[in-house]
Design a protein around this motif. Sequence first.
Motif, PDB file in Angstrom:
ATOM      1  N   LEU A  90       0.826  -1.213   0.000  1.00 18.18           N
ATOM      2  CA  LEU A  90       0.000   0.000   0.000  1.00 18.18           C
ATOM      3  C   LEU A  90       0.856   1.258   0.000  1.00 18.18           C
ATOM      4  CD1 LEU A  90      -2.864  -1.009   2.481  1.00 18.18           C
ATOM      5  CD2 LEU A  90      -2.947  -0.894  -0.015  1.00 18.18           C
ATOM      6  N   ALA A  91       1.947   1.261   0.752  1.00 19.99           N
ATOM      7  CA  ALA A  91       2.809   2.449   0.801  1.00 19.99           C
ATOM      8  C   ALA A  91       3.442   2.716  -0.570  1.00 19.99           C
ATOM      9  CB  ALA A  91       3.888   2.258   1.859  1.00 19.99           C
ATOM     10  N   VAL A  92       3.968   1.682  -1.216  1.00 21.71           N
ATOM     11  CA  VAL A  92       4.595   1.870  -2.529  1.00 21.71           C
ATOM     12  C   VAL A  92       3.558   2.306  -3.565  1.00 21.71           C
ATOM     13  CG1 VAL A  92       5.831   0.703  -4.385  1.00 21.71           C
ATOM     14  CG2 VAL A  92       6.459   0.267  -2.019  1.00 21.71           C
ATOM     15  N   GLN A  93       2.370   1.717  -3.516  1.00 25.15           N
ATOM     16  CA  GLN A  93       1.349   2.088  -4.495  1.00 25.15           C
ATOM     17  C   GLN A  93       0.830   3.505  -4.278  1.00 25.15           C
ATOM     18  OE1 GLN A  93      -1.648  -0.966  -4.396  1.00 25.15           O
ATOM     19  NE2 GLN A  93      -0.363  -2.466  -5.462  1.00 25.15           N
ATOM     20  N   GLN A  94       0.763   3.958  -3.036  1.00 30.70           N
ATOM     21  CA  GLN A  94       0.370   5.344  -2.787  1.00 30.70           C
ATOM     22  C   GLN A  94       1.422   6.315  -3.323  1.00 30.70           C
ATOM     23  OE1 GLN A  94      -2.523   6.626  -1.550  1.00 30.70           O
ATOM     24  NE2 GLN A  94      -3.258   4.521  -1.725  1.00 30.70           N
ATOM     25  N   ILE A  95       2.690   5.998  -3.097  1.00 33.15           N
ATOM     26  CA  ILE A  95       3.759   6.848  -3.646  1.00 33.15           C
ATOM     27  C   ILE A  95       3.697   6.850  -5.168  1.00 33.15           C
ATOM     28  CG2 ILE A  95       6.262   7.099  -3.840  1.00 33.15           C
ATOM     29  CD1 ILE A  95       6.486   5.953  -1.013  1.00 33.15           C
ATOM     30  N   GLU A  96       3.430   5.689  -5.738  1.00 30.45           N
ATOM     31  CA  GLU A  96       3.326   5.605  -7.203  1.00 30.45           C
ATOM     32  C   GLU A  96       2.181   6.464  -7.735  1.00 30.45           C
ATOM     33  OE1 GLU A  96       1.186   2.707 -10.328  1.00 30.45           O
ATOM     34  OE2 GLU A  96       1.969   1.793  -8.511  1.00 30.45           O
ATOM     35  N   GLY A  97       0.993   6.341  -7.122  1.00 33.27           N
ATOM     36  CA  GLY A  97      -0.174   7.038  -7.648  1.00 33.27           C
ATOM     37  C   GLY A  97      -0.116   8.541  -7.486  1.00 33.27           C
ATOM     38  N   HIS A  98       0.506   9.035  -6.388  1.00 34.23           N
ATOM     39  CA  HIS A  98       0.478  10.470  -6.110  1.00 34.23           C
ATOM     40  C   HIS A  98       1.761  11.205  -6.479  1.00 34.23           C
ATOM     41  CE1 HIS A  98      -2.749   8.870  -3.508  1.00 34.23           C
ATOM     42  NE2 HIS A  98      -3.322  10.039  -3.692  1.00 34.23           N
ATOM     43  N   ILE A  99       2.859  10.489  -6.677  1.00 37.35           N
ATOM     44  CA  ILE A  99       4.128  11.162  -6.969  1.00 37.35           C
ATOM     45  C   ILE A  99       4.719  10.694  -8.292  1.00 37.35           C
ATOM     46  CG2 ILE A  99       6.477  11.546  -6.160  1.00 37.35           C
ATOM     47  CD1 ILE A  99       5.479  11.269  -3.316  1.00 37.35           C
ATOM     48  N   LEU A 100       4.871   9.371  -8.446  1.00 35.16           N
ATOM     49  CA  LEU A 100       5.605   8.860  -9.609  1.00 35.16           C
ATOM     50  C   LEU A 100       4.845   9.083 -10.907  1.00 35.16           C
ATOM     51  CD1 LEU A 100       7.053   5.527  -8.171  1.00 35.16           C
ATOM     52  CD2 LEU A 100       8.182   7.728  -8.441  1.00 35.16           C
ATOM     53  N   GLN A 101       3.567   8.656 -10.957  1.00 37.58           N
ATOM     54  CA  GLN A 101       2.816   8.774 -12.201  1.00 37.58           C
ATOM     55  C   GLN A 101       2.633  10.222 -12.651  1.00 37.58           C
ATOM     56  OE1 GLN A 101      -0.813   6.545 -12.192  1.00 37.58           O
ATOM     57  NE2 GLN A 101       0.214   4.595 -12.501  1.00 37.58           N
ATOM     58  N   PRO A 102       2.211  11.173 -11.771  1.00 43.42           N
ATOM     59  CA  PRO A 102       2.119  12.563 -12.255  1.00 43.42           C
ATOM     60  C   PRO A 102       3.465  13.144 -12.677  1.00 43.42           C
ATOM     61  CG  PRO A 102       0.847  12.275 -10.240  1.00 43.42           C
ATOM     62  CD  PRO A 102       1.658  11.032 -10.420  1.00 43.42           C
ATOM     63  N   PHE A 103       4.559  12.739 -12.020  1.00 44.17           N
ATOM     64  CA  PHE A 103       5.864  13.308 -12.352  1.00 44.17           C
ATOM     65  C   PHE A 103       6.458  12.690 -13.614  1.00 44.17           C
ATOM     66  CE2 PHE A 103      10.527  13.233 -11.921  1.00 44.17           C
ATOM     67  CZ  PHE A 103      10.770  14.597 -11.942  1.00 44.17           C
ATOM     68  N   ILE A 104       6.320  11.366 -13.765  1.00 42.15           N
ATOM     69  CA  ILE A 104       6.948  10.676 -14.893  1.00 42.15           C
ATOM     70  C   ILE A 104       6.076  10.738 -16.142  1.00 42.15           C
ATOM     71  CG2 ILE A 104       7.780   8.438 -15.711  1.00 42.15           C
ATOM     72  CD1 ILE A 104       8.570   7.799 -12.849  1.00 42.15           C
ATOM     73  N   LEU A 105       4.796  10.414 -16.003  1.00 43.71           N
ATOM     74  CA  LEU A 105       3.920  10.419 -17.175  1.00 43.71           C
ATOM     75  C   LEU A 105       3.581  11.826 -17.622  1.00 43.71           C
ATOM     76  CD1 LEU A 105       1.501   7.474 -16.336  1.00 43.71           C
ATOM     77  CD2 LEU A 105       3.486   7.455 -17.825  1.00 43.71           C
ATOM     78  N   GLY A 106       3.344  12.727 -16.662  1.00 42.98           N
ATOM     79  CA  GLY A 106       3.045  14.111 -17.024  1.00 42.98           C
ATOM     80  C   GLY A 106       1.622  14.271 -17.517  1.00 42.98           C
ATOM     81  N   ARG A 107       1.349  15.457 -18.038  1.00 46.41           N
ATOM     82  CA  ARG A 107       0.008  15.785 -18.508  1.00 46.41           C
ATOM     83  C   ARG A 107      -0.289  15.239 -19.894  1.00 46.41           C
ATOM     84  NH1 ARG A 107      -2.507  19.758 -15.539  1.00 46.41           N
ATOM     85  NH2 ARG A 107      -1.237  20.777 -13.954  1.00 46.41           N
ATOM     86  N   ALA A 108       0.742  14.792 -20.621  1.00 46.49           N
ATOM     87  CA  ALA A 108       0.517  14.355 -22.004  1.00 46.49           C
ATOM     88  C   ALA A 108      -0.366  13.128 -22.072  1.00 46.49           C
ATOM     89  CB  ALA A 108       1.858  14.071 -22.680  1.00 46.49           C
ATOM     90  N   VAL A 109      -0.280  12.236 -21.101  1.00 43.30           N
ATOM     91  CA  VAL A 109      -1.049  10.993 -21.136  1.00 43.30           C
ATOM     92  C   VAL A 109      -1.949  10.876 -19.912  1.00 43.30           C
ATOM     93  CG1 VAL A 109       0.624   9.766 -22.530  1.00 43.30           C
ATOM     94  CG2 VAL A 109       0.922   9.804 -20.076  1.00 43.30           C
ATOM     95  N   ARG A 110      -2.304  11.990 -19.301  1.00 40.33           N
ATOM     96  CA  ARG A 110      -3.158  11.927 -18.120  1.00 40.33           C
ATOM     97  C   ARG A 110      -4.587  11.601 -18.539  1.00 40.33           C
ATOM     98  NH1 ARG A 110      -2.654  16.627 -13.839  1.00 40.33           N
ATOM     99  NH2 ARG A 110      -0.638  15.584 -13.681  1.00 40.33           N
ATOM    100  N   VAL A 111      -5.142  10.544 -17.945  1.00 38.88           N
ATOM    101  CA  VAL A 111      -6.491  10.089 -18.238  1.00 38.88           C
ATOM    102  C   VAL A 111      -7.257  10.053 -16.922  1.00 38.88           C
ATOM    103  CG1 VAL A 111      -7.898   8.249 -19.246  1.00 38.88           C
ATOM    104  CG2 VAL A 111      -5.630   8.729 -20.175  1.00 38.88           C
ATOM    105  N   HIS A 112      -8.513  10.434 -16.958  1.00 37.41           N
ATOM    106  CA  HIS A 112      -9.340  10.450 -15.743  1.00 37.41           C
ATOM    107  C   HIS A 112      -9.471   9.030 -15.187  1.00 37.41           C
ATOM    108  CE1 HIS A 112     -12.798  11.169 -13.103  1.00 37.41           C
ATOM    109  NE2 HIS A 112     -12.421  12.434 -13.139  1.00 37.41           N
ATOM    110  N   PRO A 113      -9.462   8.877 -13.864  1.00 39.78           N
ATOM    111  CA  PRO A 113      -9.583   7.520 -13.288  1.00 39.78           C
ATOM    112  C   PRO A 113     -10.838   6.780 -13.720  1.00 39.78           C
ATOM    113  CG  PRO A 113      -8.834   9.072 -11.620  1.00 39.78           C
ATOM    114  CD  PRO A 113      -9.165   9.890 -12.828  1.00 39.78           C
ATOM    115  N   LEU A 114     -11.963   7.500 -13.903  1.00 44.39           N
ATOM    116  CA  LEU A 114     -13.176   6.825 -14.367  1.00 44.39           C
ATOM    117  C   LEU A 114     -12.983   6.258 -15.767  1.00 44.39           C
ATOM    118  CD1 LEU A 114     -16.133   6.080 -13.981  1.00 44.39           C
ATOM    119  CD2 LEU A 114     -16.755   8.341 -14.860  1.00 44.39           C
ATOM    120  N   ALA A 115     -12.323   7.031 -16.642  1.00 44.75           N
ATOM    121  CA  ALA A 115     -12.042   6.523 -17.988  1.00 44.75           C
ATOM    122  C   ALA A 115     -11.106   5.325 -17.931  1.00 44.75           C
ATOM    123  CB  ALA A 115     -11.435   7.633 -18.852  1.00 44.75           C
TER     124      ALA A 115
END
Length: 469
Positions: A358-383
């Motif tokens: 849970l700790a690693v996945q929280q860091i991934e969801g709130h820090i790694l994905q927004p920082f690494i993926l960026g806004r170019a491939v950001r998709v809404h969680p519902l989508a």
Amino acid sequence: MSKLPGWLGQLGAELTKIGERLEERRVEADDEDDRAARVSSVTAGAEPGSGAETGAADHVPPPPAYAPDVAARPDPVAAIPWGMRVAAEAGWRLLVLAGTLWVLMRVISAVQLVVLAFAAALLVTAMLQPTVERLHRAGLPRGLATAGTAILGFVIMGLVGWFVVWQVMDNLDTLSDQVQTGIADLKNWLLDSPFHVTDKQINDVAKNLSDTVGTNTEAITSAGLQGVTVMVEFLTGMLLAMFSTLFLLYDGKRIWHWVLKLVPAQARPGVAGAGPRAWRTLTAYVRGTVIVALIDAIFIGLGIYFLNVPLAVPLAVFIFLFAFIPLVGAVVSGALAVVVALVTQGVFTALLVLAVVLAVQQIEGHILQPFILGRAVRVHPLAVVLSVAAGGMIAGIGGAVVAVPLVAVTNTVVGYLRAYGQEESRRHSPPPHGATALDTAPTPAPGSPPEETGDGGEEEPVAEEPKQV
């Protein structure tokens, strides 16, 4: 003989009177016809004195005075409400679109193996293509750069798969003993827990599981045979993906130019501009997902290893692979790690593994994905959830893996085409003139300094016209 002229005169007078009477009757008949024509023209909406009223008088007799007035029926199109007409127009277009999508889904289902293999080739190409470009810019021929990159990538993936299988087979005996010991410890913990579980209830559950396995032996056997078929299809798809990857790495630009020739000429500029942007989005998604999955696998694998959970390396590889399925993959891989820790090391170790996951996945969801993926491939969680569910229902695990990058690429293409269409409409629209040009012309704000002229000085005052006296 003397009386003959007088008789002839009387006869002529009588004939003259008869002619006058006939003329009066003809005039009266004409007057009646004119009145009837005027009545019919007023009823039909024609102007009196026009040529239409004469034709109406000749062909359509006027209604009798005692006949009731009958209102004219409206046009059927005008009688239908506007909202219903709009709904009907949208409805048949939606039916055509739904039929097209249904046919497309049937075609994709018929060649599902080919589609998934080509989609996997696109993902692998997006990951390896930057390396090929760097080697080609460094001076290597494109064929040699493509062959070296592809062979190195396939060898690394093959070594990872071989290492996982070797670790599982090497620790299988130890894992079996640990599972039996873990099940016994779990049984003792349940007996001593505050849940008031009895030995008879545990034995009943074990007996029910054994009976279920014995009853469904035939189904399990058929599932095993079906698994052999799935394995053959998997190997076939892997070979197709490898060949497709080689050709995409070596000749990707020519393939894209050939695809552009299939697009209608009017839509070709927009598609030509959307293609490179879609490819950049796919490349960013694949590279970012690989980095995030690698970080998850390393940190969760280290946590499992230091907690003395067996099969730490294979579990880390499974975590890396399942990370390519957003949301669902993280839950499945984390649950697998917790279950292995539960049946081998006990409840306390399982809770610690759950905390690490849970700790690693929280860091991934709130820090790694927004920082690494960026806004170019950001998709809404519902989508993301809906696309993964739809992809899994249509094509299983492969569809779930491909669903999110497909949605990200579609979002990029649609956004670019919308902006391109707006720019084209502004470019081809007539320039403003008159009052519109004055409204769109930039005007200085109140109290702002006067604009400078081309030579750097202030704007010259405009001479006022002399007033007319």
